[in-house]
Design a protein around this motif. Structure first.
Motif, PDB file in Angstrom:
ATOM      1  N   SER A  86      39.584  39.387  46.164  1.00  0.00           N
ATOM      2  CA  SER A  86      40.988  39.819  46.226  1.00  0.00           C
ATOM      3  C   SER A  86      41.429  40.567  44.975  1.00  0.00           C
ATOM      4  O   SER A  86      42.541  41.085  44.937  1.00  0.00           O
ATOM      5  N   ARG A 113      41.500  33.361  48.342  1.00  0.00           N
ATOM      6  CA  ARG A 113      42.644  32.595  48.862  1.00  0.00           C
ATOM      7  C   ARG A 113      43.840  33.480  49.143  1.00  0.00           C
ATOM      8  O   ARG A 113      44.598  33.220  50.049  1.00  0.00           O
ATOM      9  N   TYR A 150      33.857  26.893  30.077  1.00  0.00           N
ATOM     10  CA  TYR A 150      33.623  28.093  30.911  1.00  0.00           C
ATOM     11  C   TYR A 150      32.158  28.522  30.780  1.00  0.00           C
ATOM     12  O   TYR A 150      31.475  28.744  31.791  1.00  0.00           O
ATOM     13  N   THR A 176      40.179  42.801  34.088  1.00  0.00           N
ATOM     14  CA  THR A 176      40.596  42.194  35.358  1.00  0.00           C
ATOM     15  C   THR A 176      41.748  41.223  35.069  1.00  0.00           C
ATOM     16  O   THR A 176      42.207  41.119  33.940  1.00  0.00           O
TER      17      THR A 176
HETATM   18  P1  NDP Z   1      39.821  38.052  38.766  1.00  0.00           P
HETATM   19  O1  NDP Z   1      40.753  36.989  38.314  1.00  0.00           O
HETATM   20  O2  NDP Z   1      40.346  39.405  38.980  1.00  0.00           O
HETATM   21  O3  NDP Z   1      39.063  37.599  40.089  1.00  0.00           O
HETATM   22  C1  NDP Z   1      38.749  36.260  40.348  1.00  0.00           C
HETATM   23  C2  NDP Z   1      38.595  36.103  41.835  1.00  0.00           C
HETATM   24  O4  NDP Z   1      38.199  34.766  42.125  1.00  0.00           O
HETATM   25  C3  NDP Z   1      39.879  36.384  42.591  1.00  0.00           C
HETATM   26  O5  NDP Z   1      39.584  37.192  43.708  1.00  0.00           O
HETATM   27  C4  NDP Z   1      40.332  35.010  43.040  1.00  0.00           C
HETATM   28  O6  NDP Z   1      40.979  35.122  44.303  1.00  0.00           O
HETATM   29  C5  NDP Z   1      39.004  34.307  43.192  1.00  0.00           C
HETATM   30  N1  NDP Z   1      39.116  32.850  43.175  1.00  0.00           N
HETATM   31  C6  NDP Z   1      39.540  32.050  42.177  1.00  0.00           C
HETATM   32  N2  NDP Z   1      39.524  30.760  42.578  1.00  0.00           N
HETATM   33  C7  NDP Z   1      39.085  30.772  43.868  1.00  0.00           C
HETATM   34  C8  NDP Z   1      38.861  29.770  44.838  1.00  0.00           C
HETATM   35  N3  NDP Z   1      39.081  28.465  44.586  1.00  0.00           N
HETATM   36  N4  NDP Z   1      38.395  30.130  46.057  1.00  0.00           N
HETATM   37  C9  NDP Z   1      38.179  31.433  46.340  1.00  0.00           C
HETATM   38  N5  NDP Z   1      38.361  32.426  45.473  1.00  0.00           N
HETATM   39  C10 NDP Z   1      38.820  32.097  44.253  1.00  0.00           C
HETATM   40  O7  NDP Z   1      38.650  38.056  37.682  1.00  0.00           O
HETATM   41  P2  NDP Z   1      37.222  38.790  37.616  1.00  0.00           P
HETATM   42  O8  NDP Z   1      37.085  39.812  38.628  1.00  0.00           O
HETATM   43  O9  NDP Z   1      37.033  39.119  36.203  1.00  0.00           O
HETATM   44  O10 NDP Z   1      36.260  37.560  37.953  1.00  0.00           O
HETATM   45  C11 NDP Z   1      35.181  37.623  38.866  1.00  0.00           C
HETATM   46  C12 NDP Z   1      34.002  36.853  38.304  1.00  0.00           C
HETATM   47  O11 NDP Z   1      33.505  37.521  37.155  1.00  0.00           O
HETATM   48  C13 NDP Z   1      34.342  35.427  37.851  1.00  0.00           C
HETATM   49  O12 NDP Z   1      33.313  34.548  38.249  1.00  0.00           O
HETATM   50  C14 NDP Z   1      34.393  35.551  36.343  1.00  0.00           C
HETATM   51  O13 NDP Z   1      34.118  34.340  35.709  1.00  0.00           O
HETATM   52  C15 NDP Z   1      33.309  36.602  36.124  1.00  0.00           C
HETATM   53  N6  NDP Z   1      33.361  37.293  34.837  1.00  0.00           N
HETATM   54  C16 NDP Z   1      34.458  38.024  34.468  1.00  0.00           C
HETATM   55  C17 NDP Z   1      34.485  38.656  33.235  1.00  0.00           C
HETATM   56  C18 NDP Z   1      35.662  39.432  32.754  1.00  0.00           C
HETATM   57  O14 NDP Z   1      35.724  39.787  31.545  1.00  0.00           O
HETATM   58  N7  NDP Z   1      36.619  39.775  33.591  1.00  0.00           N
HETATM   59  C19 NDP Z   1      33.348  38.578  32.316  1.00  0.00           C
HETATM   60  C20 NDP Z   1      32.236  37.818  32.823  1.00  0.00           C
HETATM   61  C21 NDP Z   1      32.257  37.204  34.027  1.00  0.00           C
HETATM   62  P3  NDP Z   1      42.178  34.232  44.861  1.00  0.00           P
HETATM   63  O15 NDP Z   1      43.011  33.822  43.679  1.00  0.00           O
HETATM   64  O16 NDP Z   1      42.859  35.163  45.808  1.00  0.00           O
HETATM   65  O17 NDP Z   1      41.523  33.078  45.558  1.00  0.00           O
END
Ligand code: NDP
Length: 246
Positions: free
Chosen positions: A15, A38, A155, A190
């Motif tokens: 999302s 979600r 984390y 993000t």
């Molecule tokens: P965002 O916050 O933009 O995306 C996180 C996503 O996870 C959202 O789509 C959210 O959707 C979803 N999410 C969270 N909790 C749940 C849940 N219980 N069930 C289903 N979906 C869930 O962050 P990023 O795009 O940055 O994160 C994506 C991945 O990349 C993560 O695993 C993060 O740890 C990893 N990452 C990110 C980095 C960064 O610097 N941004 C660096 C390294 C890794 P919704 O709330 O709609 O459910």
């Protein structure tokens, strides 16, 4: 099957951020994508724009902490597109704080989403891959697990647990049925840090992300690179950082 065209890819955390960018890029390159998260309103909007430009996509409400919800997500993907070629366990949360703050709820939520959520993905996708005789499990870990810094202990621990999991899964999957890939991004621009509770830590994280962060599309391209390899080539670990990140 090689490349990306006509592959069926299910993505959790689609999302926003990396998941959204990956869904858009893969759809643009001809994949059929199932977007799970979600916030269904956001998923519906993303799917509508993908479909409007000729792509193939569906939205599914899924909370990755629920094994049955993730199983249902995989079922819906297979019912819609006929099979599952790739599962991307990408959903994640980061409740950063020093250990001494004892944020036990934040610790639990990171373990539930970042670790348990990926396990639920494996439980849902693996049987489908075994029946099909092929499949690819991709997950988003982090450079937080490579260079451990203050406030990121739990984390980083969840991300390294997943790194270990994927290596174990790889060792058990040398029959050629399944490929596994762990992508470790550094700072990516993000919404990830927007929900950090402590305002000082949240602002620090947002400042670093704004100053250094690469666009989510860069990670999407790395994921696409892993997926597009021929079936007998597995990209196991891939680290992608901003060039100036320490
Ligand atoms: P965002 O916050 O933009 O995306 C996180 C996503 O996870 C959202 O789509 C959210 O959707 C979803 N999410 C969270 N909790 C749940 C849940 N219980 N069930 C289903 N979906 C869930 O962050 P990023 O795009 O940055 O994160 C994506 C991945 O990349 C993560 O695993 C993060 O740890 C990893 N990452 C990110 C980095 C960064 O610097 N941004 C660096 C390294 C890794 P919704 O709330 O709609 O459910």
């Amino acid at each position: 099957m090689n490349g990306i065209t006509d592959k069926v890819v299910a993505i959790t955390g689609a999302s926003s951020g990396i998941g959204e960018a990956t869904a858009r890029l893969l759809a643009e390159r001809g994949a059929m994508v199932a977007l799970g998260a979600r916030r269904t309103g956001r998923l519906d909007d993303i799917v509508a724009t993908i479909v409007a430009t000729g792509g193939r996509a569906i939205a599914c409400e899924v909370d990755v902490t629920s094994p049955s919800a993730v199983a249902n997500f995989v079922d819906q993907t297979v019912r819609s597109f006929g099979r599952l070629d790739v599962f991307i366990g990408n959903a994640g949360v980061s409740s950063l704080s020093p250990m001494a703050e004892l944020d036990v709820d934040g610790w639990s939520s990171m373990i539930d989403v970042n670790l348990h959520g990926v396990l639920n993905g494996i439980a849902a996708a693996l049987p489908v891959f075994q029946t099909q005789g092929r499949g690819h499990f991709v997950t988003t870990v982090s450079t937080s697990g490579i260079k451990i810094v203050p406030t990121q202990a739990v984390y980083a621990a969840t991300k390294n647990a997943v790194r270990t999991l994927l290596e174990g899964l790889r060792q058990e999957s040398t029959d050629g049925v399944m490929r596994t890939t762990s992508i470790s991004p550094g700072y990516v621009q993000t919404e990830l840090v927007d929900s950090i509770a402590d305002p000082r830590i949240r602002e620090q994280a947002k400042t670093s992300m704004a100053a250094l962060g690469i666009p989510a599309e860069a990670v999407a391209r790395a994921i696409a690179f892993a997926i597009e390899q021929p079936d007998d080539v597995e990209i196991g670990d891939l680290t992608i950082r901003p060039t100036r990140q320490g």
